[in-house]
Design an enzyme around this catalytic site. Structure first.
Site, PDB file in Angstrom:
ATOM      1  N   HIS A  50       3.603   1.929   3.670  1.00  0.00           N
ATOM      2  CA  HIS A  50       2.572   1.258   2.727  1.00  0.00           C
ATOM      3  C   HIS A  50       3.158   1.465   1.574  1.00  0.00           C
ATOM      4  O   HIS A  50       2.884   0.363   0.644  1.00  0.00           O
ATOM      5  CB  HIS A  50       1.412   2.356   3.030  1.00  0.00           C
ATOM      6  CG  HIS A  50       0.432   1.885   2.265  1.00  0.00           C
ATOM      7  ND1 HIS A  50      -0.098   2.429   1.190  1.00  0.00           N
ATOM      8  CD2 HIS A  50      -0.435   0.624   1.879  1.00  0.00           C
ATOM      9  CE1 HIS A  50      -1.111   1.964   0.211  1.00  0.00           C
ATOM     10  NE2 HIS A  50      -1.486   0.881   0.987  1.00  0.00           N
ATOM     11  N   GLU A  85       5.301  -1.831   1.013  1.00  0.00           N
ATOM     12  CA  GLU A  85       4.392  -2.872   1.007  1.00  0.00           C
ATOM     13  C   GLU A  85       3.781  -3.252  -0.250  1.00  0.00           C
ATOM     14  O   GLU A  85       4.059  -4.522  -0.863  1.00  0.00           O
ATOM     15  CB  GLU A  85       3.198  -2.792   1.996  1.00  0.00           C
ATOM     16  CG  GLU A  85       2.349  -3.948   1.870  1.00  0.00           C
ATOM     17  CD  GLU A  85       0.657  -3.400   2.043  1.00  0.00           C
ATOM     18  OE1 GLU A  85      -0.046  -3.773   1.165  1.00  0.00           O
ATOM     19  OE2 GLU A  85       0.391  -2.505   2.896  1.00  0.00           O
ATOM     20  N   HIS A  86       3.767  -2.150  -1.287  1.00  0.00           N
ATOM     21  CA  HIS A  86       3.201  -2.564  -2.530  1.00  0.00           C
ATOM     22  C   HIS A  86       4.293  -2.813  -3.456  1.00  0.00           C
ATOM     23  O   HIS A  86       4.185  -3.881  -4.295  1.00  0.00           O
ATOM     24  CB  HIS A  86       2.674  -1.138  -3.161  1.00  0.00           C
ATOM     25  CG  HIS A  86       1.122  -0.951  -2.777  1.00  0.00           C
ATOM     26  ND1 HIS A  86       0.159  -0.678  -3.837  1.00  0.00           N
ATOM     27  CD2 HIS A  86       0.674  -0.637  -1.482  1.00  0.00           C
ATOM     28  CE1 HIS A  86      -0.882  -0.380  -3.192  1.00  0.00           C
ATOM     29  NE2 HIS A  86      -0.680  -0.394  -1.929  1.00  0.00           N
ATOM     30  N   GLU A 116      -5.420   5.410  -4.287  1.00  0.00           N
ATOM     31  CA  GLU A 116      -5.787   4.742  -3.053  1.00  0.00           C
ATOM     32  C   GLU A 116      -6.357   5.508  -2.228  1.00  0.00           C
ATOM     33  O   GLU A 116      -7.399   5.545  -1.362  1.00  0.00           O
ATOM     34  CB  GLU A 116      -4.756   3.922  -2.528  1.00  0.00           C
ATOM     35  CG  GLU A 116      -5.307   2.748  -1.403  1.00  0.00           C
ATOM     36  CD  GLU A 116      -4.523   1.773  -0.993  1.00  0.00           C
ATOM     37  OE1 GLU A 116      -4.648   1.183   0.012  1.00  0.00           O
ATOM     38  OE2 GLU A 116      -3.427   1.463  -1.616  1.00  0.00           O
TER      39      GLU A 116
END
Length: 446
Positions: A66, A69-70, A146
């Protein structure tokens, strides 16, 4: 959950193949591609899916899939940080990305004549990503925040993490997609680059293009932009730690003062959709609908209406996974009914279902609802693209995905009951209670 459509208009509808023509091809460098034609509007969805998700992360580096991905929205050798999304927006499009247990995906929705540009941009960052230490520090703070918002501030999310961590003994599905906070805090630039260099390659990706396109033109553009990219020659087979036999039921209770509505939930290990063998998964799809798919389901009818024990009931299953997934049932009791009573009522209904079997009328109603959902899903071009991307990065082939509606349509009551008998093994289950802490009467407080 499957969509719910009822009415006599569904009766007699044949189950067609997927809407539009579906074409597949593979480039010399190993990139697989799927083209789904839909010429009703001059719009195209361009998706690039990688066969890597959180379950493929190295030990101690949870959240790296993840995190990367950022970082993929930072710069490349030729583009500045943030320029990717700016270009998409300037061309009237939208873009986003997502990480799951088994895959990571990137997509843009633009006018059909911008497909060339989208391929150029996506191919560029497949192999030419650049990131600074400042980029890494900034995005690490972003993913930690997040996690704060999505998990730490939501007792249901914390509960879900805790349950999943004991659902699997050895398989990495037990680890949160977003990562454990203490490991996220240690992720580095080198961690991200190593993960990127290992997994982001044409021979580990699936390209899905859906909309107002011609297959030959998509192939020409793919060969132009993706074709020159070198494959990763030493890409290892996708092998994960195997789950040992589960011999004892697990139970847990999570109490949090923020819980407004307690509930009981049980999840069982369940088979996923396998290439060439999707029948069990199809039967479990029916079972979820029969038990908990709306107000006419078995759980709702008996617990919400007949005994008024629950305000909400559900059953759920998604077989699109590379390895064994889960099937779940849950009950939210009415005020005054304890979780112990709610669980006993749930067990009673499941036992009665196994003894009595499936009502013929209900089964045919579910069949029509599933058939209708499959038919109407074909109107959603982006949804169809997701089906292929999710399926092909989770172990299925394009042929399996095209066959899925027919496999669903062939399910019988006997198939569903056989799948249920195999599924409902408490030794392979986790039962959880989410509740608020007990409070002592005011007069008992010293």
């Amino acid at each position: 959950m499957l969509g719910r459509l009822t009415g006599v208009a569904l009766i007699g509808l044949a189950l067609p193949a997927m809407a539009g023509e579906v074409t597949t091809f593979t480039l010399d460098n190993g990139l697989e591609a799927v083209v789904i034609e839909n010429h009703r509007a001059p719009v195209v969805v361009h998706m690039l899916w990688y066969r890597v998700g959180s379950a493929d992360e190295p030990p101690g580096r949870s959240g790296i899939a993840h995190f990367l991905e950022h970082l993929m929205f930072k710069g490349t050798d030729t583009r500045a940080s943030g320029e990717f999304s700016q270009i998409v927006e300037l061309n009237g499009g939208t873009d986003n990305a997502f990480t799951s247990l088994d895959y990571t995906g990137y997509f843009q929705r633009v006018a059909a004549d911008r497909l060339d540009l989208m391929m150029e941009l996506e191919a560029d960052r497949m192999r030419n990503l650049q990131m600074t230490e400042e980029d890494v520090a900034t995005e690490r703070d972003v993913i930690i925040e997040e996690r704060n918002q999505r998990v730490e501030n939501d007792p249901g999310a914390i509960f879900g993490e805790q349950r999943r961590a004991v659902q699997y003994f050895n398989h990495p599905y037990r680890i949160p997609i977003i990562g454990w906070r203490h490991e996220m805090e240690t992720l580095t630039r080198e961690d991200a680059l190593e993960f990127y260099r290992r997994f982001y390659a044409p021979n580990n990706a699936v390209l899905v293009v859906a909309g107002d396109v011609e297959p030959d033109e998509v192939r020409r553009l793919a060969e132009e932009h993706y074709g020159p990219l070198a494959p990763t020659p030493d890409l290892a087979p996708r092998v994960r730690p195997a789950e040992p036999p589960q011999l004892a039921e697990r139970r847990l209770t999570y109490a949090d003062p923020r819980v407004a509505q307690p509930y009981v939930i049980r999840t069982y290990l369940a088979p996923e959709r396998d290439p060439g063998a999707q029948e069990k998964a199809a039967a479990l799809t029916y079972l979820a609908e029969i038990l908990g798919g709306g107000t006419t389901s078995v759980l709702a009818r008996k617990l919400q209406f007949e005994t008024q024990t629950a305000v909400f009931t559900t059953a759920f299953y998604d077989g699109t996974a590379l390895d064994d997934t889960t099937f779940g049932v849950a009950v939210v009791p009415v005020e005054g009914v304890s979780l112990e009573e709610a669980e006993a009522a749930m067990d009673r209904v499941l036992a009665e279902f196994m003894a009595e079997g499936i009502d013929d009328a209900q089964f045919e109603r579910i069949r029509f609802q599933i058939r209708a959902a499959e038919i109407y899903a074909q109107d959603d071009t982006q949804g169809l693209a997701r089906r292929y991307g999710e399926g092909m990065t989770s172990g299925l082939t394009a042929a399996d995905i095209e066959a899925w509606p027919a496999v669903l349509d062939a399910v019988t009551k006997e198939d569903v009951m056989a799948a249920a008998a195999e599924l409902f093994d408490r030794r392979r289950a986790v039962t959880g209670w989410l509740t608020a802490p007990a409070t002592e009467p005011a007069e008992a407080i010293q």
